[in-house]
Design a protein around this motif. Structure first.
Motif, PDB file in Angstrom:
ATOM      1  N   ILE A   1      41.963 -42.174  24.871  1.00 42.02           N
ATOM      2  CA  ILE A   1      40.924 -42.993  25.502  1.00 42.02           C
ATOM      3  C   ILE A   1      41.619 -43.983  26.426  1.00 42.02           C
TER       4      ILE A   1
ATOM      5  N   VAL B   1      37.750 -40.276  28.193  1.00 39.57           N
ATOM      6  CA  VAL B   1      38.722 -39.429  27.511  1.00 39.57           C
ATOM      7  C   VAL B   1      39.538 -38.737  28.587  1.00 39.57           C
TER       8      VAL B   1
ATOM      9  N   GLY C   1      43.144 -41.355  20.604  1.00 38.56           N
ATOM     10  CA  GLY C   1      41.829 -40.766  20.800  1.00 38.56           C
ATOM     11  C   GLY C   1      40.761 -41.319  19.882  1.00 38.56           C
TER      12      GLY C   1
END
Length: 363
Positions: A308, A324, A285
């Motif tokens: 991501i 995301v 992330g």
């Protein structure tokens, strides 16, 4: 003078290597399921987003960071990738329905797409390519049927098909360089002056499964990301091999002890269109900006609230978009209705993506 998102178009040099995501803007009406890919138009501020909800959506981005859906088309199965034509009039989706479908935005059509390619297994990725001495752009598609195919959009059959060693996981093109990454860590390099054969085949310099390959802006090489939290910089020609290197990224210390490390997949790599610096983004992330020539991290950013899955810079490099979404790295059971699916727009300001100044001393 204000830049995108109302921020100053230039800023004082900032030596802090931790970036700010507090002003990042969410895309309006994002996909309803996992986001597989996103690509900016090379000609305008439009963003194509492909998703596991079987749709490709096209958004228009305004100067304040606002967004509006402009077009949408559907596949029969999840869409695994998308791309734009060089003139910015056509968007292609690569589907698990074994088809590539294209919408021609210049026709005024905003809801339907025509099938332009077919494989014997899901199509993982697609790119428009310029073949020297050929009129008009062609489409190249890479599939889990272990082939890449070239398509003249005026014909129903492929112009050529090249068999790879394994399933195609990622491909990218820049100028006459086409790079194809497959299962079992094969990387096939094709010179589009002779598109029907491999110019060179190598094993990935990384030890584990390849997630992404992305070409340098000058077409002299490519970056490779893998599931082991590592990225490699690889030049095509042997004479440049001394500049090849790999580095660890998207890793964190495990809470159980100082000797343990959590390792995350590198899912996306994007090169800044002006500076030639690049981003990595992963299952942890986070995203980071790097200078490959100085072998230096420019900025790292806080965790964004989920993995991501895809990234891209717009044509001027003033916007960095990242999705995301769940990346399937922990199996299907972890994907719940509460899993976030969003696309964020980050305004690139100041020195965030600028290469390190060259000095006379040691790099």
């Amino acid at each position: 003078m204000s830049g995108i998102f109302g921020q100053p178009s230039s800023a004082a040099s900032n030596t802090n290597t931790t970036g700010d995501i507090s002003k990042d803007v969410a895309l309006t009406a994002p996909p309803e399921d996992g986001i597989s890919d996103l690509k900016f138009s090379p000609q305008s501020e439009h963003l194509a987003v492909s998703s596991w909800d079987k749709k490709v959506r096209i958004y228009e981005i305004n100067s304040s960071g606002g967004s509006e859906g402009k077009a949408l088309f559907e596949h029969e199965q999840p869409v695994l990738g998308c791309c734009w034509s060089k003139d910015g009039t056509k968007v292609v989706g690569a589907g698990a329905d074994k088809a590539a479908r294209m919408m021609d935005l210049s026709s005024g059509n905003t809801t339907t797409a025509q099938q332009v390619a077919a494989h014997d297994a899901p199509i993982r990725c697609a790119r428009f390519v310029d073949i020297p001495n050929q009129q008009g752009q062609m489409l190249v598609t890479g599939s889990w049927d272990k082939t890449i195919k070239y398509w003249d959009l005026r014909q129903s059959q492929p112009v050529a098909s090249v068999t790879c060693q394994e399933r195609v996981y990622s491909l990218d093109v820049m100028n006459t360089l086409l790079v194809v990454a497959t299962a079992d860590r094969y990387i096939d390099i094709i010179n589009l002056s002779d598109p029907g054969k491999f110019y060179k085949t190598i094993q990935s310099p990384l030890k584990w499964q390849t997630r992404v390959v992305t070409c340098f802006n000058d077409g002299s090489g490519f970056a490779v990301g893998s599931v082991e939290g590592r990225c490699a910089i690889q030049y095509v020609e042997d004479k440049d091999s001394s500049a090849n290197f790999s580095f660890k990224c998207h890793r964190s210390a495990a809470p159980s002890g100082v000797n343990n490390t959590n390792v995350f997949s590198v899912n996306a790599i994007s090169f800044h269109p002006q500076h030639g610096t690049f981003s990595t983004a992963g299952s942890d992330g986070t995203f980071h900006f790097w200078d490959k020539d100085a072998k230096h991290r420019l900025k790292g950013y806080p965790e964004v609230g989920g993995s991501i899955t895809a990234t891209d810079f717009n044509r001027t490099g003033s916007i960095f978009a990242y999705s995301v979404s769940y990346d399937w790295s922990k199996g299907y059971a972890v994907n719940t209705p509460q899993t976030v699916n969003k696309v964020m727009l980050h305004a690139v300001t100041g020195d965030e993506c600028k290469p390190r100044p060259k000095t006379g001393g040691r790099k």
